[in-house]
Design an enzyme around this catalytic site. Structure first.
Site, short mmCIF file in Angstrom:
data_model
loop_
_atom_site.label_atom_id
_atom_site.label_comp_id
_atom_site.label_asym_id
_atom_site.label_seq_id
_atom_site.Cartn_x
_atom_site.Cartn_y
_atom_site.Cartn_z
N GLU A 92 -43.95 -58.66 15.84
CA GLU A 92 -43.31 -59.84 16.38
C GLU A 92 -42.35 -59.49 17.51
OE1 GLU A 92 -43.73 -62.51 12.37
OE2 GLU A 92 -41.85 -61.49 12.75
N CYS A 95 -36.09 -59.33 21.82
CA CYS A 95 -36.01 -58.40 20.69
C CYS A 95 -37.42 -57.84 20.48
CB CYS A 95 -35.50 -59.16 19.46
SG CYS A 95 -35.37 -58.14 18.00
N CYS A 139 -42.50 -50.27 8.81
CA CYS A 139 -41.48 -49.22 8.96
C CYS A 139 -41.47 -48.38 7.70
CB CYS A 139 -40.09 -49.83 9.18
SG CYS A 139 -38.79 -48.58 9.41
N CYS A 152 -35.45 -49.74 4.11
CA CYS A 152 -34.09 -50.19 3.80
C CYS A 152 -34.18 -51.35 2.81
CB CYS A 152 -33.37 -50.62 5.07
SG CYS A 152 -33.15 -49.25 6.22
N CYS A 176 -34.50 -55.22 4.02
CA CYS A 176 -35.27 -55.49 5.24
C CYS A 176 -36.73 -55.79 4.91
CB CYS A 176 -35.19 -54.28 6.16
SG CYS A 176 -36.25 -54.43 7.62
N GLY A 186 -39.65 -51.99 12.97
CA GLY A 186 -39.81 -50.54 13.11
C GLY A 186 -38.56 -49.80 13.53
N GLU A 187 -38.64 -48.49 13.41
CA GLU A 187 -37.52 -47.62 13.79
C GLU A 187 -37.89 -46.95 15.12
OE1 GLU A 187 -34.33 -46.69 12.98
OE2 GLU A 187 -34.67 -45.39 14.71
N SER A 242 -27.28 -48.96 12.75
CA SER A 242 -27.25 -49.81 11.56
C SER A 242 -26.49 -49.10 10.46
CB SER A 242 -28.69 -50.12 11.13
OG SER A 242 -29.32 -50.87 12.13
N LEU A 243 -25.27 -49.51 10.25
CA LEU A 243 -24.38 -48.78 9.34
C LEU A 243 -24.48 -49.33 7.91
CD1 LEU A 243 -22.47 -46.42 9.56
CD2 LEU A 243 -20.64 -48.00 10.18
N HIS A 244 -24.08 -50.56 7.73
CA HIS A 244 -24.30 -51.32 6.49
C HIS A 244 -23.54 -50.87 5.25
CE1 HIS A 244 -27.29 -53.15 8.94
NE2 HIS A 244 -28.21 -52.25 8.77
N CYS A 274 -32.98 -61.52 12.30
CA CYS A 274 -33.03 -60.08 12.00
C CYS A 274 -33.56 -59.84 10.60
CB CYS A 274 -31.64 -59.47 12.03
SG CYS A 274 -30.75 -59.83 13.50
N1 SAH Z 1 -34.99 -49.90 12.61
C1 SAH Z 1 -33.91 -50.20 13.46
C2 SAH Z 1 -34.14 -51.42 14.31
C3 SAH Z 1 -34.79 -52.61 13.68
S1 SAH Z 1 -33.88 -53.46 12.45
C4 SAH Z 1 -32.63 -50.34 12.67
O1 SAH Z 1 -32.68 -50.35 11.44
O2 SAH Z 1 -31.56 -50.37 13.29
C5 SAH Z 1 -32.71 -54.42 13.43
C6 SAH Z 1 -31.46 -54.81 12.68
O3 SAH Z 1 -31.71 -55.85 11.73
C7 SAH Z 1 -30.86 -53.67 11.91
O4 SAH Z 1 -29.47 -53.60 12.07
C8 SAH Z 1 -31.20 -54.03 10.50
O5 SAH Z 1 -30.38 -53.37 9.60
C9 SAH Z 1 -31.04 -55.51 10.52
N2 SAH Z 1 -31.68 -56.17 9.37
C10 SAH Z 1 -32.75 -55.76 8.68
N3 SAH Z 1 -33.03 -56.63 7.68
C11 SAH Z 1 -32.11 -57.61 7.75
C12 SAH Z 1 -31.88 -58.83 7.01
N4 SAH Z 1 -32.70 -59.19 6.02
N5 SAH Z 1 -30.86 -59.61 7.37
C13 SAH Z 1 -30.07 -59.27 8.42
N6 SAH Z 1 -30.23 -58.15 9.15
C14 SAH Z 1 -31.24 -57.33 8.82
FE1 SF4 Z 2 -36.90 -49.89 9.19
FE2 SF4 Z 2 -34.72 -50.84 10.48
FE3 SF4 Z 2 -35.91 -52.28 8.52
FE4 SF4 Z 2 -34.56 -50.06 7.91
S1 SF4 Z 2 -33.71 -51.94 8.80
S2 SF4 Z 2 -36.59 -50.64 7.09
S3 SF4 Z 2 -35.03 -48.75 9.64
S4 SF4 Z 2 -36.80 -51.71 10.48
#
Ligand code: SAH
Ligand code: SF4
Length: 361
Positions: free
Chosen positions: A91, A104, A111, A115, A118, A164-165, A218-220, A338
């Protein structure tokens, strides 16, 4: 098979032209046609000699991934589902804002990093996108939306925050970045192109050397114990290494700060104590924070933090002098927010959030 010219970065395109006995300025002309004019038909490239056009027609093509669906959200966000073969889809999301348009872009189908919060991660990994499939998303969005009255393309900013990463598809991602930045292609400034990574430390160092652009991490979580669960790659590259990599990156980055993304999960990582622990963690890294309200998806094991909780968290960071924004939820009525991006051509859901819930409890 014909060579897809979208698979070449500027240097590789010039080299390919040389192999065909053509001068570098011919490669530049073709680049300008493809990216600046949005032209995919060699016959329309009117300032090329007929013989060159004929040669290109025989040897090459400009092939964009095929779009299988378009959706438009109430807030103007637009999502395209691109078919990337063998039942996979990725997408691309266009977010219009005052004075700019952000695209975006996805870099992988699925991926591998899984995580916990995600939906892309829940699909598992399918494959890396080619350079053509990555830059093709920019080409497509510009083509679909068209230039404005001043002749400018609508995509002014690119964030690699789709599926994806990006740093685990390094070569193709960097080739696509070079096309975004090159003056004969899209000519975007490095500050307007952002790579988002979950923290692949060695690849962050490579990106800094080979193609530094703005960086989002992406710290979290404020500590390894929680981040090991939410962002499993943390088990390989823990926070101390990640913070050091951010500092190294900033030595060559086009911006003088890293953007930390932090998804707000109710009762998991959103307390004031978490915010204070974060402050200690990032003490030596010039940074901004972007708090992302969690976007739910089917079977997600988390809930979105309540807005007052998000605001309190923001205040703790802001009072310590860190610029902190709360990401507006965009396009969630079409699942374009996101972490909601998931190829729907084929249901590849192989994992459930179950394991993660158990670890946290
Ligand atoms: N893989 C990379 C880039 C894609 S994810 C990464 O992880 O940074 C893009 C962003 O969306 C990241 O910060 C990710 O942590 C966030 N994200 C993933 N799942 C999400 C969700 N369900 N709600 C809000 N943000 C989310
Ligand atoms: Fe992959 Fe980014 Fe989703 Fe983590 S948040 S599973 S690195 S796409």
């Amino acid at each position: 098979m014909k060579q897809n010219l979208l698979d070449f970065d500027p240097a590789a395109l010039t080299a390919w032209f040389a192999e065909q006995g053509e001068k570098p300025f011919r490669a530049r002309q073709v680049m300008r046609w493809i990216y600046k004019s949005g032209e995919s038909d060699f016959d329309a490239m009117s300032d090329l000699a007929k013989s060159l056009r004929e040669k290109l027609r025989q040897l090459a093509c400009v092939q964009i991934p095929s779009v299988v669906r378009e959706e438009l959200a109430g807030d103007g966000t637009r999502k395209w589902l691109l078919d990337v073969g063998t039942g996979n889809a990725v997408e691309t999301v266009f977010i219009p804002e005052e004075g700019r348009g952000t695209l975006c872009v996805s870099t992988q189908a699925g991926c591998a990093l899984d995580c916990a919060f995600c939906s892309t991660g829940k699909q598992g990994f399918n494959r890396n996108l080619s350079t053509a499939e990555i830059i093709g998303q920019v080409w497509w969005a510009n083509h679909e939306l068209g230039k404005d009255a001043d002749g400018h393309w609508p995509v002014t900013n690119v964030v690699l925050m789709g599926m994806g990463e990006p740093l685990l598809n390094f070569e193709n991602t960097v080739s696509a970045l070079r096309l975004m930045l090159d003056d004969h292609c899209y000519g975007l400034s490095r500050r307007r192109v952002t790579v988002s990574t979950s923290g692949v430390v060695p690849a962050m160092d490579r990106l800094r050397e080979e193609c530094p652009v703005a960086l989002a991490v992406s710290l979290h979580a404020p500590n390894d114990k929680l981040r090991n669960v939410l962002v499993p790659i943390n088990q390989k590259y823990p926070l101390s290494e990640l913070m050091a990599a951010c500092q190294r990156y900033l030595e060559k980055a086009p911006r003088d700060f890293v953007t930390f993304e932090y998804v707000m999960l109710a009762g998991v990582n959103d307390s004031e104590q978490d915010a204070r622990e974060l402050l200690r963690l990032v003490r030596d890294v010039p940074c901004k924070f972007n708090l992302i309200p969690f976007n739910p998806f089917p079977q997600a094991p988390y809930r979105r933090s309540a807005m007052p909780v998000v605001m309190r968290f923001r205040d703790v960071l802001a009072q310590a002098g860190i610029v902190t924004t709360i990401r507006k939820v965009r396009g969630d009525d079409i699942a374009a927010a996101c972490g909601q991006l998931a190829g729907q051509v084929q249901d590849r859901t192989k994992r459930t959030g179950q394991r993660v819930i158990e670890v946290i409890a």
